[in-house]
Design a protein around this motif. Structure first.
Motif, short mmCIF file in Angstrom:
data_model
loop_
_atom_site.label_atom_id
_atom_site.label_comp_id
_atom_site.label_asym_id
_atom_site.label_seq_id
_atom_site.Cartn_x
_atom_site.Cartn_y
_atom_site.Cartn_z
N TYR A 185 56.23 73.92 8.45
CA TYR A 185 55.09 73.87 9.36
C TYR A 185 54.33 75.19 9.51
CZ TYR A 185 55.80 69.12 11.04
OH TYR A 185 55.89 67.74 11.13
N MET A 186 55.00 76.31 9.39
CA MET A 186 54.36 77.57 9.75
C MET A 186 54.03 78.48 8.58
SD MET A 186 53.90 77.09 12.82
CE MET A 186 54.46 75.78 13.89
N LYS A 187 54.44 78.15 7.37
CA LYS A 187 54.14 78.98 6.22
C LYS A 187 52.74 78.68 5.68
CE LYS A 187 55.82 80.22 1.60
NZ LYS A 187 56.91 80.10 0.62
N ASP A 188 52.01 79.74 5.38
CA ASP A 188 50.72 79.59 4.72
C ASP A 188 50.97 79.74 3.22
OD1 ASP A 188 48.20 79.77 3.62
OD2 ASP A 188 47.41 81.07 5.20
N PRO A 189 50.81 78.66 2.45
CA PRO A 189 51.10 78.74 1.02
C PRO A 189 50.17 79.70 0.27
CG PRO A 189 50.04 76.66 1.55
CD PRO A 189 50.36 77.32 2.86
N LYS A 190 49.04 80.05 0.89
CA LYS A 190 48.09 80.94 0.22
C LYS A 190 48.61 82.38 0.12
CE LYS A 190 44.12 78.32 1.97
NZ LYS A 190 44.80 77.67 3.13
N ASP A 191 49.25 82.85 1.17
CA ASP A 191 49.72 84.24 1.15
C ASP A 191 51.20 84.39 1.45
OD1 ASP A 191 49.88 83.82 3.89
OD2 ASP A 191 48.16 85.08 4.39
N HIS B 136 53.06 71.30 16.43
CA HIS B 136 51.66 70.89 16.65
C HIS B 136 50.74 72.10 16.72
CE1 HIS B 136 53.15 71.79 20.66
NE2 HIS B 136 51.91 71.83 21.11
N ASN B 137 51.31 73.29 16.94
CA ASN B 137 50.51 74.52 16.97
C ASN B 137 50.54 75.18 15.60
OD1 ASN B 137 49.82 74.29 19.71
ND2 ASN B 137 51.71 75.27 20.35
N THR B 138 49.89 74.54 14.65
CA THR B 138 49.98 74.94 13.26
C THR B 138 48.62 74.81 12.59
OG1 THR B 138 51.21 74.56 11.21
CG2 THR B 138 50.67 72.61 12.51
N TYR B 139 48.60 74.87 11.29
CA TYR B 139 47.36 74.69 10.54
C TYR B 139 46.87 73.25 10.71
CZ TYR B 139 49.62 78.75 8.48
OH TYR B 139 50.27 79.95 8.31
N LYS C 257 51.19 66.03 8.33
CA LYS C 257 52.64 66.08 8.51
C LYS C 257 53.08 65.78 9.94
CE LYS C 257 56.65 68.92 7.29
NZ LYS C 257 57.25 67.87 6.46
N TYR C 258 52.52 66.55 10.89
CA TYR C 258 52.94 66.38 12.28
C TYR C 258 52.69 64.95 12.78
CZ TYR C 258 53.18 66.68 17.35
OH TYR C 258 53.50 66.44 18.67
N LEU D 55 46.10 75.97 18.32
CA LEU D 55 46.73 77.22 17.89
C LEU D 55 46.99 78.06 19.13
CD1 LEU D 55 44.50 78.19 14.85
CD2 LEU D 55 46.93 77.64 14.72
N LYS D 56 48.14 78.69 19.19
CA LYS D 56 48.40 79.63 20.27
C LYS D 56 47.48 80.84 20.10
CE LYS D 56 53.01 78.47 21.76
NZ LYS D 56 54.37 78.97 22.09
N GLY D 57 47.15 81.48 21.21
CA GLY D 57 46.24 82.61 21.16
C GLY D 57 46.68 83.70 20.22
N GLU D 58 47.99 83.96 20.14
CA GLU D 58 48.48 85.04 19.28
C GLU D 58 48.43 84.67 17.80
OE1 GLU D 58 52.34 85.73 20.83
OE2 GLU D 58 53.19 83.88 20.04
N ASP D 59 48.19 83.40 17.50
CA ASP D 59 48.07 82.95 16.11
C ASP D 59 46.63 82.59 15.74
OD1 ASP D 59 50.76 83.12 15.33
OD2 ASP D 59 51.24 81.18 16.19
N LYS D 60 45.68 83.03 16.57
CA LYS D 60 44.28 82.62 16.37
C LYS D 60 43.38 83.84 16.32
CE LYS D 60 42.58 80.24 19.75
NZ LYS D 60 42.29 79.08 20.63
N GLY D 61 42.54 83.91 15.31
CA GLY D 61 41.58 85.00 15.20
C GLY D 61 40.37 84.78 16.09
N ASP D 62 39.48 85.76 16.10
CA ASP D 62 38.27 85.65 16.93
C ASP D 62 37.40 84.48 16.50
OD1 ASP D 62 39.06 87.86 18.36
OD2 ASP D 62 37.86 89.28 17.17
N ASP D 63 37.55 84.06 15.24
CA ASP D 63 36.75 82.94 14.75
C ASP D 63 37.41 81.60 15.01
OD1 ASP D 63 38.89 83.11 13.03
OD2 ASP D 63 37.70 83.40 11.21
N GLY D 64 38.56 81.61 15.71
CA GLY D 64 39.26 80.37 16.01
C GLY D 64 40.16 79.87 14.90
N GLU D 65 40.18 80.57 13.78
CA GLU D 65 40.99 80.15 12.64
C GLU D 65 42.39 80.78 12.72
OE1 GLU D 65 40.10 77.94 10.15
OE2 GLU D 65 38.44 77.60 11.54
#
Length: 399
Positions: A325-331, A341-344, A351-352, A364-374
């Motif tokens: 759930y939490m791994k980004d396959p890109k990096d 549920h707080n994932t990509y 999946k969820y 997304l939790k605030g600590e996992d979210k950039g200024d652009d919401g991504e």
């Protein structure tokens, strides 16, 4: 994606976050873009550095390819040091900053002592010994305090924290193995810490550890984070290892059972039993996993019947869920959340919804979210994720 080797996953995460965040010219971790754990635009608080550096050392224990990174990882801490107090500030400073948290410094200390264990370089033991002595000075001996004993959270604050108390005890027990002629001093101090922890902060019903209490108050904060139970479990297990006193085994048994009880506070109990999971962020869960691994290492052969297998089963399912759930396959880096549920968004949709029957909405939790919401990763997320797998692999080496 299929998780097969948790240690190898931890290794890949360390390599990835080192390439993204370590700046050899500045000799520290630098964020390409401001993210969670930054105290300005690009530098990280010492807590994030401690978790990441500990992950490097954990990995170097298993993979010799990571050993060349250890000196650089441990040297970063010197940028945060107050040489007058012998502690480490939350931010890089000129040596005079007093914003020093004992729990952060306990994680710095653990990384130093583990670096000595892995490399044999005595300078890390010397650094760790100096820091242990500083940490022990954080014990609350104020005769006017309403709550007697316990470790302070911060050099200038009145809160007595469970994480600080247990993590300092754990550092004392780590170093006791390396300096035999001083071992009794450290073991006795750790015992004092955990005695206080159990007397003042353990819930007698579910056996979890509450968060803390002010020295000028008797009102205990009832929040029961997973890492408070995990760090206390590590310390109790190490106390049993050092003393063979059955009292510590009984405490460790209770904590280990509580850690995998799906009805307790830090499980998400909005789901049926078979779908419940630890809902704390990865930087807390990594210390719960370490506690369970320490318990199996130091108590395991004497654990109650069936408990080691139950721990194995619970850790295995959490490692798989975190990976999927939490791994980004890109990096190859991870979000800090442990909540599926707080994932990509695409992971939530594909999946969820299927596995958890759309029980909760996406976010997304605030600590996992950039200024652009991504979704946005950070150093803490990388270090904590690597430690999730390294510590989990001590219990479940293969999936």
């Amino acid at each position: 994606m299929v998780l097969q080797n948790p240690n190898l996953e931890g290794y890949e995460i360390v390599r990835n976050f080192w390439q993204v965040y370590y700046n050899s010219h500045k000799g520290t971790f630098v964020a390409p873009k401001k993210c969670s754990g930054c105290y300005n635009n690009d530098r990280f608080v010492v807590w994030a550095v401690a978790v990441a550096s500990q992950a490097v050392v954990d990995g170097a224990r298993i993979y010799k390819e990571l050993r060349p990174l250890v000196p650089a990882a441990i040297e970063i801490f010197q940028k945060y040091k107050n040489p007058h107090l012998k502690g480490f500030s939350a931010a890089e400073n000129n040596g005079n900053d007093k914003d020093i948290y004992y729990d952060d410094d306990a994680q710095v200390c653990s990384a130093m002592l583990t670096a000595f264990e892995v490399t044999g370089d005595k300078k890390y033991l010397d650094q760790g010994r100096e820091l242990v002595r500083f940490l022990m000075g954080g014990w609350n001996d104020d005769p006017n305090a309403k709550t007697k004993g316990g470790m302070r959270w911060h050099v200038s604050k009145t809160l007595l924290n469970s994480c600080t108390t247990a993590e300092v005890a754990k550092c004392c027990l780590q170093i006791a193995s390396f300096i035999p002629n001083e071992a009794k001093i450290y073991i006795d101090f750790a015992a004092k810490c955990i005695d206080w922890q159990i007397k003042v902060l353990q819930d007698p019903e579910d056996k979890l550890i509450k968060d803390g209490v002010g020295l000028d108050s008797t009102d205990v904060d009832d929040v029961k984070w997973s890492y408070n139970t995990g760090t206390t479990l590590s310390a109790a297990s190490l106390l049993y290892h050092h003393t063979k006193d059955s009292k510590w085994k009984a405490i460790a048994d209770d904590l280990a059972k509580a850690a995998i009880n799906r009805g307790v506070f830090f499980y998400d109990r909005d789901y049926p039993d078979e779908l419940r999971y630890w809902r704390d962020p990865s930087y807390f869960v990594q210390l719960l996993l370490e506690g369970l691994a320490d318990y199996l290492l130091f108590v395991g052969d004497e654990a109650p019947d069936g408990l080691p297998q139950k721990i194995h089963t619970e850790v295995r399912r959490h490692l798989i869920m975190f990976y999927e759930y939490m791994k980004d396959p890109k990096d190859g880096l991870y979000l800090q959340s442990f909540e599926p549920h707080n994932t990509y968004k695409e992971t939530y949709e594909h999946k969820y919804k299927r596995e958890f029957d759309s029980k909760k909405g996406w976010g997304l939790k605030g600590e996992d979210k950039g200024d652009d919401g991504e979704p946005q990763k950070c150093l803490m997320g990388g270090g904590a994720a690597a430690r999730v797998f390294f510590q989990g692999a001590r219990i479940v080496p293969e999936i």
